[in-house]
Write an enzyme that holds these catalytic residues in place. Structure first.
Site, mmCIF file in Angstrom:
data_model
loop_
_atom_site.group_PDB
_atom_site.id
_atom_site.type_symbol
_atom_site.label_atom_id
_atom_site.label_comp_id
_atom_site.label_asym_id
_atom_site.label_seq_id
_atom_site.Cartn_x
_atom_site.Cartn_y
_atom_site.Cartn_z
ATOM 1 N N ASP A 13 0.829 -1.198 0.000
ATOM 2 C CA ASP A 13 0.000 0.000 0.000
ATOM 3 C C ASP A 13 0.866 1.251 0.000
ATOM 4 O OD1 ASP A 13 -1.935 1.978 0.507
ATOM 5 O OD2 ASP A 13 -3.149 0.606 1.681
ATOM 6 N N GLN A 14 0.713 2.061 -1.024
ATOM 7 C CA GLN A 14 1.340 3.374 -1.069
ATOM 8 C C GLN A 14 2.851 3.287 -1.313
ATOM 9 O OE1 GLN A 14 -1.005 6.205 1.260
ATOM 10 N NE2 GLN A 14 0.878 7.181 1.943
ATOM 11 N N CYS A 53 -6.630 4.441 -2.463
ATOM 12 C CA CYS A 53 -6.703 3.011 -2.132
ATOM 13 C C CYS A 53 -7.880 2.283 -2.781
ATOM 14 C CB CYS A 53 -6.770 2.830 -0.623
ATOM 15 S SG CYS A 53 -5.324 3.427 0.265
ATOM 16 N N HIS A 103 -9.994 -3.020 0.874
ATOM 17 C CA HIS A 103 -10.802 -1.806 1.003
ATOM 18 C C HIS A 103 -12.093 -1.889 0.195
ATOM 19 C CE1 HIS A 103 -10.310 2.697 2.177
ATOM 20 N NE2 HIS A 103 -11.564 2.287 2.298
ATOM 21 N N ASP A 291 -0.885 -0.436 -4.712
ATOM 22 C CA ASP A 291 -2.113 0.194 -5.215
ATOM 23 C C ASP A 291 -1.869 1.606 -5.751
ATOM 24 O OD1 ASP A 291 -1.659 1.241 -2.681
ATOM 25 O OD2 ASP A 291 -3.699 0.936 -1.953
ATOM 26 N N HIS A 292 -0.927 2.328 -5.188
ATOM 27 C CA HIS A 292 -0.553 3.678 -5.641
ATOM 28 C C HIS A 292 0.745 4.031 -4.945
ATOM 29 C CE1 HIS A 292 -1.948 5.022 -1.724
ATOM 30 N NE2 HIS A 292 -3.094 4.394 -1.960
#
Length: 504
Positions: A13-14, A53, A103, A291-292
């Site tokens: 994540d991130q 997300c 999510h 995800d990003h």
């Protein structure tokens, strides 16, 4: 090799893709990810479908942009009738299992997964819905603020660490269980972590790996008035005026971020070791992605919500039996992962092909040249109207009906410092991209759909919080009476069936 390969997906994540130019950057202490990179096809320029997300993850699983999934923000329901890679693979006979975060918002918390081993770290209801009717409004109890930066440092446990420890543990147990199954069904296990997402807090053992220092900022913080219109909105959404960010805060936050990449590397290494020891590694496709990204202080920006490279570019590595390791520099998308998995598993997507925005990456992994552009969208907090982006060749073009356009040549200007949209020499390029924007999106309709979705959700959320509240959050249940030894089980059969390998 098994008739159909197993699939193990690691999603973090991130994680800023610029730190994975061709596998992990040299300064990162990531031996397990480095080993995975050495046997993978490494897609150097992969972009998320939306730099947030829930929209990104929904698009990743479906191969559809947010304008199709209608998951515009972190509180938009993911409709149950949208096929995901879990649906496609399960329909083809795969065991589909999720350990960790996806999510999902709404009452459907499975979306094709046969088993879900943990709850999610974030809420499943509509409480985080933005409201375009109130531009500039901050909802302080859930909007990001800069406290993640000023509060960065060391801790032995945190909300996020507790979650990822559980995710990794359950993933290892799942692999042990799968190894002991007597049927020959292939599996798709998705292991989805919440790190290195802020808050920037790391365990001492990983923090100490970066004692000698971490890379500094490429671009120092810029005055607020020097930023583009959307970046100003991000600053305001992050409540920047109420925090004094020092150079110490920046260094400490970046160090914790990199430390948490090492933490993830350790967890992934533990899972990979189980896969190897259970003799499934040779028959398993492995995917690693995020995800990003995270701007991590560049320009003064933090977190995501932006089309700048640090926020929208992500790592993507795919290791598969028969797939030669190599590096691919052409621009690709997380939207391509579902078609690629289907291609690798021999699963047809013909029935949903008209509504799929990605394409299989196997031809490019085998040397063909990609010609399709990469599309991105953003319509969540920090925006007042939808934004769209096209990455094609060396160019990135960003458009919002409220803002001047942005055009960057990433080959000449990798830091995206020079907006060429107003340069008369590039007027034809701008016109060409605007034609592609108008052909791909009806921006007025997109905006109206987002506003309608937000307004409906505010009504539903306020109604469901009035009176007795029944949450949609996934509740993982265990049948304790079927675990370990119980008196309705035969101990001799139990001990033999729970051992792997047998007979050694």
């Amino acid at each position: 090799m098994a008739k159909q390969p197993n699939i193990l997906i690691f999603m973090v994540d991130q994680l800023n893709g610029t730190f994975f130019p061709d596998g992990p950057a040299e300064f990162l202490h990531t031996p397990n990810l480095r080993a995975l990179a050495a046997k993978s096809v490494r897609f150097q320029n992969t972009y998320c479908a939306s730099p947030l997300c829930a929209p990104s993850r929904a698009s990743f699983m479906a191969g559809q942009l947010p304008s199709r999934t209608r998951v515009y923000d972190n509180a938009a329901e993911y409709a149950s009738d949208i096929p995901t890679y879990a649906h496609h693979l399960r329909r083809a006979g795969y065991r589909t299992i999720l350990s960790g975060k996806m999510h999902f918002v709404g009452p459907d918390q499975m979306h094709g997964f046969e088993e879900r081993l943990t709850t999610d770290i974030y809420p499943a209801d509509f409480g985080w819905t933005p409201d375009y009717r109130k531009p500039g409004e901050r909802i302080d109890w859930w909007y990001h603020n800069m406290g993640s930066v000023t509060g960065s440092g060391v801790a032995e446990i945190s909300n996020q660490m507790e979650y990822d420890d559980e995710v990794a543990y359950n993933a290892q147990l799942a692999l042990y269980k799968l190894a002991r199954e007597t049927d020959d069904k292939p599996f798709c296990l998705t292991v989805s972590f919440t790190h290195p997402h802020d808050p920037y807090v790391a365990r001492r053992k990983y923090w100490d790996l970066y004692e000698s220092g971490v890379p500094g900022l490429t671009l120092d913080a810029m005055p607020y008035d020097n930023h583009d219109a959307h970046s100003k909105r991000i600053f305001d959404a992050n409540d920047w005026r109420n925090f004094d960010i020092t150079s110490d805060d920046v260094t400490r936050s970046r160090r914790a971020y990199f430390a948490n990449i090492s933490y993830l590397d350790h967890k992934i290494g533990e899972i990979m070791e189980v896969l190897k020891n259970c003799r499934m590694a040779e028959d398993t496709i492995i995917v690693f992605c995020s995800d990003h990204g995270d701007m991590l202080g560049e320009r003064g920006l933090w977190f995501k919500m932006s089309f700048y490279e640090g926020s929208s570019r992500v790592p993507l590595m795919i290791s598969a039996p028969g797939l030669e390791p190599r590096s691919i520099s052409t621009a690709t998308s997380l939207l391509d992962v579902t078609p690629t998995l289907a291609d690798l598993a021999g699963v047809s997507l013909d029935e949903v092909a008209p509504w799929t925005d990605g394409e299989s990456l196997l031809p490019y992994a085998n040397g063909e040249q990609r010609t399709l552009p990469v599309y991105m969208e953003y319509a969540a907090e920090g925006s007042y109207a939808p934004l769209v982006s096209i990455r094609e060749g060396d160019w990135k073009f960003n458009h919002c009906e409220l803002d001047p356009p942005q055009l960057f040549n990433l080959a000449d200007d990798p830091d995206e410092l020079t907006n060429l949209a107003d340069d008369p020499a590039h007027s034809d390029t701008v016109s060409s991209f605007m034609e592609k924007v108008r052909a791909r999106w009806d921006m007025a309709q997109f905006d109206a759909a987002v506003r309608e979705s937000q307004a409906r959700r505010w009504v539903v959320y306020e109604a469901l919080r009035n009176g007795e509240y029944y949450p949609w959050d996934f509740q993982p249940l265990q049948k304790a009476s079927e675990r370990y030894m119980r008196n309705h089980l035969d101990l001799n059969i139990l001990e033999e069936s729970k051992r792997f390998p047998r007979g050694e």
